[in-house]
Design a protein around this motif. Structure first.
Motif, PDB file in Angstrom:
ATOM      1  N   GLY A  49       3.907  19.712  14.761  1.00  0.00           N
ATOM      2  CA  GLY A  49       4.834  20.389  15.624  1.00  0.00           C
ATOM      3  C   GLY A  49       6.380  20.116  15.621  1.00  0.00           C
ATOM      4  N   VAL A  50       7.205  20.788  15.614  1.00  0.00           N
ATOM      5  CA  VAL A  50       8.586  20.577  15.660  1.00  0.00           C
ATOM      6  C   VAL A  50       9.137  20.172  17.118  1.00  0.00           C
ATOM      7  N   ASP A  51      10.285  19.411  17.200  1.00  0.00           N
ATOM      8  CA  ASP A  51      10.846  19.352  18.541  1.00  0.00           C
ATOM      9  C   ASP A  51      12.337  19.625  18.193  1.00  0.00           C
ATOM     10  N   PHE A  52      13.067  20.201  19.234  1.00  0.00           N
ATOM     11  CA  PHE A  52      14.385  20.609  19.039  1.00  0.00           C
ATOM     12  C   PHE A  52      15.439  19.606  19.780  1.00  0.00           C
ATOM     13  N   GLY A  53      16.699  19.424  18.877  1.00  0.00           N
ATOM     14  CA  GLY A  53      17.586  18.516  19.875  1.00  0.00           C
ATOM     15  C   GLY A  53      19.111  19.037  19.575  1.00  0.00           C
ATOM     16  N   LEU A  54      19.731  18.396  20.198  1.00  0.00           N
ATOM     17  CA  LEU A  54      21.357  18.754  20.110  1.00  0.00           C
ATOM     18  C   LEU A  54      22.129  17.320  20.028  1.00  0.00           C
ATOM     19  N   VAL A  55      23.056  17.366  19.455  1.00  0.00           N
ATOM     20  CA  VAL A  55      24.108  16.474  19.080  1.00  0.00           C
ATOM     21  C   VAL A  55      24.946  16.226  20.109  1.00  0.00           C
ATOM     22  N   PHE A  56      25.298  15.164  20.944  1.00  0.00           N
ATOM     23  CA  PHE A  56      26.319  14.917  21.770  1.00  0.00           C
ATOM     24  C   PHE A  56      26.091  15.989  23.106  1.00  0.00           C
ATOM     25  N   VAL A  57      24.837  15.854  23.647  1.00  0.00           N
ATOM     26  CA  VAL A  57      24.752  16.242  25.018  1.00  0.00           C
ATOM     27  C   VAL A  57      25.832  15.462  25.987  1.00  0.00           C
ATOM     28  N   THR A  58      25.360  14.053  25.572  1.00  0.00           N
ATOM     29  CA  THR A  58      26.205  13.159  26.268  1.00  0.00           C
ATOM     30  C   THR A  58      26.672  12.104  25.329  1.00  0.00           C
ATOM     31  N   GLY A  76      16.438  24.703  25.669  1.00  0.00           N
ATOM     32  CA  GLY A  76      15.352  24.237  25.110  1.00  0.00           C
ATOM     33  C   GLY A  76      15.319  22.870  24.521  1.00  0.00           C
ATOM     34  N   ALA A  77      16.169  22.189  24.364  1.00  0.00           N
ATOM     35  CA  ALA A  77      16.479  20.976  23.795  1.00  0.00           C
ATOM     36  C   ALA A  77      15.729  19.888  24.505  1.00  0.00           C
ATOM     37  N   ARG A  78      14.867  19.085  23.705  1.00  0.00           N
ATOM     38  CA  ARG A  78      14.127  18.139  24.252  1.00  0.00           C
ATOM     39  C   ARG A  78      15.005  16.576  23.654  1.00  0.00           C
ATOM     40  N   TRP A  79      15.777  16.514  22.751  1.00  0.00           N
ATOM     41  CA  TRP A  79      16.441  15.443  22.101  1.00  0.00           C
ATOM     42  C   TRP A  79      17.897  15.592  22.273  1.00  0.00           C
ATOM     43  N   ASP A  80      18.441  14.200  22.339  1.00  0.00           N
ATOM     44  CA  ASP A  80      19.866  14.144  22.370  1.00  0.00           C
ATOM     45  C   ASP A  80      20.075  13.187  21.275  1.00  0.00           C
ATOM     46  N   ARG A  81      21.366  13.103  20.480  1.00  0.00           N
ATOM     47  CA  ARG A  81      21.640  12.206  19.465  1.00  0.00           C
ATOM     48  C   ARG A  81      23.302  11.841  19.553  1.00  0.00           C
ATOM     49  N   GLY A 112      15.202  13.670  31.296  1.00  0.00           N
ATOM     50  CA  GLY A 112      13.919  13.849  30.647  1.00  0.00           C
ATOM     51  C   GLY A 112      14.308  14.188  28.947  1.00  0.00           C
ATOM     52  N   PHE A 113      15.525  13.636  28.417  1.00  0.00           N
ATOM     53  CA  PHE A 113      15.561  13.761  27.276  1.00  0.00           C
ATOM     54  C   PHE A 113      15.308  12.529  26.401  1.00  0.00           C
ATOM     55  N   GLU A 114      14.562  13.015  25.452  1.00  0.00           N
ATOM     56  CA  GLU A 114      14.445  11.761  24.146  1.00  0.00           C
ATOM     57  C   GLU A 114      15.735  11.476  23.611  1.00  0.00           C
ATOM     58  N   VAL A 115      15.978  10.365  23.350  1.00  0.00           N
ATOM     59  CA  VAL A 115      17.545  10.138  22.637  1.00  0.00           C
ATOM     60  C   VAL A 115      17.369   9.205  21.485  1.00  0.00           C
ATOM     61  N   SER A 116      17.933   9.826  20.407  1.00  0.00           N
ATOM     62  CA  SER A 116      18.229   8.897  19.224  1.00  0.00           C
ATOM     63  C   SER A 116      19.359   8.396  19.147  1.00  0.00           C
TER      64      SER A 116
END
Length: 557
Positions: A49-58, A76-81, A112-116
């Motif tokens: 399954g795929v997860d969705f993220g956004l660049v520069f939430v913070t 619905g974003a779960r990741w921040d990069r 609650g975000f996963e961070v890359s």
């Protein structure tokens, strides 16, 4: 799927895995009926399954407030990069200042975000040749037209933060015993400046690391496991070293990171591809010649994930991922794939260049929403595990004078650039739909409604189709036109009713089949702002860079 699996494969649409039913697609001026050339994914070959993220939430430079985190969560974003700039924390040799990173990372994890995190940016006092370069706090590789050649917009000095040069000491041994071989308790060689920085960052921010012991409010058990090694190293703008230099950078980072956290996951620097299309192969060739092949193999060639970046041309997401998979396979490698930057900036909304409807590599607000769905469909089909949209808000893009409107939302007021009303664009609804319906979805089939494929079908086919199966058994059907011609399509139902979602607003409409068949009208594709493989001169005919507004049909539970 290899090319040969397309040829001669004319079978009926699998509606449930055992029952087959026909589909009809027609587009003016004359209708046509075909059976589906099916490209199916079933059983154990289906990607995870795929997860969705956004660049520069913070970011450490622009920390987010609670409202900004909430917007990211609502779509619905779960990741921040975001980047952890080396030059921003090692302010003089051996002196680290982490407070600004601590705050931003603590807040993202607590929300609650996963961070890359991207490790990048050589401090000036460690620069070791190459060309002088500066990296932006925010921004992207906006492909702006310059006689048909992609180029990067210049970065204003006010946004500059670090150099693109390889660091001094990169080829020094990683450990103080004069070797690169790890071992329990072996100290990092301080003369390998990059190894020392990577070790410090990972030791601090891994789950249970130093930050969890030193930073008030750090969420228990939380930390960073995904470490990207530089950003777009295949662009001279970001990395002025050679492919061999980058191979060494990757190797040192992987060994130092795993010394600090054996569970650290290493990401190859996200690939822009367009400037140096053979970069991945060149780096892998350098790694193939590693003087310690046993160490290379023990560390899985020094990376776990291969990310690509794709902007403005929806099908390019498919193309880049497919090419990357092929290159990996040629070296006998299988890696997890990510799309960690993707997007389409808009021209018809502030701060975009509203006076220029033909603005290169941009689109309308509605086309941006269509791009989100289409790029995600291509990425999921190719097995991407995480898909990042660039980005939540416009922020400063490539600089305040470049009129970059990448965001799902306009900026707030006040803001460092382009203050506005924080209003949502249609792409926010589109992102919310894919993030709600496609995580965990298994690809069922993909089809283009024209026989005869060339270059993976890039240049043929009026209607693009994707079908996915959600974990609850529902079928998600996506379809859009690829040409500047409308189409009428019919498809056999797999349930007594379905829901059609408007990708621009998220509005839901219940639909029921007639005699077991749905009929839908698809609007023409309109985005010709970007050169494509089959339409390099941007003529407003043939393949569009972004297809028409997609059908988004969900049937079942």
């Amino acid at each position: 799927m290899c090319r040969g699996q397309w040829i001669g494969l004319f079978i009926l649409l699998m509606a449930s895995g055992s029952v087959v039913r026909p589909l009809v697609a027609q587009s003016p001026p004359s209708p046509f009926r075909v059976y589906l050339p099916l490209v199916a994914r079933q059983g154990p070959e289906a990607p995870p399954g795929v997860d969705f993220g956004l660049v520069f939430v913070t970011s450490a430079e622009w920390p987010a407030d609670v409202a900004r985190f909430e917007r990211a969560r609502q779509v619905g974003a779960r990741w921040d990069r975001w980047p952890l700039y080396w030059s921003g924390v090692e302010t003089s040799p051996g002196v680290y200042r982490w407070a600004h990173v601590d705050q931003a990372l603590r807040d993202a994890l607590a929300q609650g975000f996963e961070v890359s995190l991207i490790l990048m940016g050589t401090p000036g006092f460690y620069a070791a040749g190459g060309i002088p370069g500066q990296l932006p706090i925010g921004g992207s590789v906006l492909r702006q037209s310059n006689g048909g050649t992609p180029r990067r917009a210049p970065t204003p000095p006010s946004l500059a933060i670090a150099a693109a040069n390889p660091p001094a000491g990169l080829y020094a041994p990683i450990f103080t015993d004069g070797t690169d071989r790890p071992g329990p308790g072996k100290p990092i060689n301080p003369n390998n400046r990059w190894a020392a920085f990577v070790y410090q960052a990972v030791a601090r921010y891994r789950p249970g690391g130093l930050a969890s012991q030193q930073v008030a409010g750090w969420p228990s058990g939380r930390g960073v496991r995904a470490w990207e090694i530089w950003n777009e190293p295949d662009l001279t703008f970001f990395w002025s070293g050679t492919a061999t230099d980058y191979a060494r950078l990757l190797k040192v980072a992987a060994i130092a990171a795993r010394q600090a956290d054996p569970q650290a996951r290493i990401l190859f620097g996200g690939l822009a591809i367009f400037e140096k299309p053979n970069w991945l192969r060149e780096v892998l060739t350098a790694l193939q010649n590693d003087p310690a092949p046993d160490l290379r193999d023990a560390f899985s060639w020094y990376f776990d994930v291969l990310p690509i970046h794709s902007y403005s041309y929806a099908w390019q997401t498919f193309r880049y991922l497919n090419q990357a998979k092929g290159t990996l396979q040629s070296f006998g490698l299988v890696k997890e794939l990510w799309v960690n930057e993707s997007g389409l900036p808009v021209w018809d909304d502030y701060p975009g260049p509203t006076w220029d409807p033909d603005s290169g590599y941009r689109g309308t607000k509605e086309e941006q929403a269509a791009y989100v769905v289409q790029s995600a469909a291509y990425a999921i089909w190719l097995g991407a595990r995480v898909i990042f949209h660039f980005m939540l808000h416009d922020d400063c893009g490539n600089g305040p004078e470049h009129h970059d409107a990448f965001g799902l939302y306009r900026n707030t007021s006040p803001a460092p650039c382009h203050p506005s009303d924080a209003g949502a664009r249609p792409a926010a609804a589109a992102y919310r739909l894919v993030a709600a319906h496609l995580p965990g979805a298994a690809p069922l089939w993909r089809w283009r409604s024209t026989q005869g494929q060339t270059d993976w079908g890039a240049c043929t086919g009026q209607v693009e189709w994707f079908a996915f199966r959600r974990p609850d058994g529902a079928r998600v059907l996506l379809a859009w036109t690829r040409l500047n011609v409308p189409a009428t399509i019919t498809v056999t139902a797999v349930a007594s009713q379905g829901i059609v979602y408007d990708v621009r607003t998220g509005a839901a409409t219940t639909v029921r089949p007639t005699n077991g068949v749905y009929t839908f009208s698809l609007p023409p594709a309109t985005n010709y702002n970007t050169p494509t493989l089959c339409n390099p001169t941007r003529q407003k005919q043939g393949e569009a860079a972004v297809g028409g507004i997609p059908l988004f049909l969900v049937e079942g539970p």
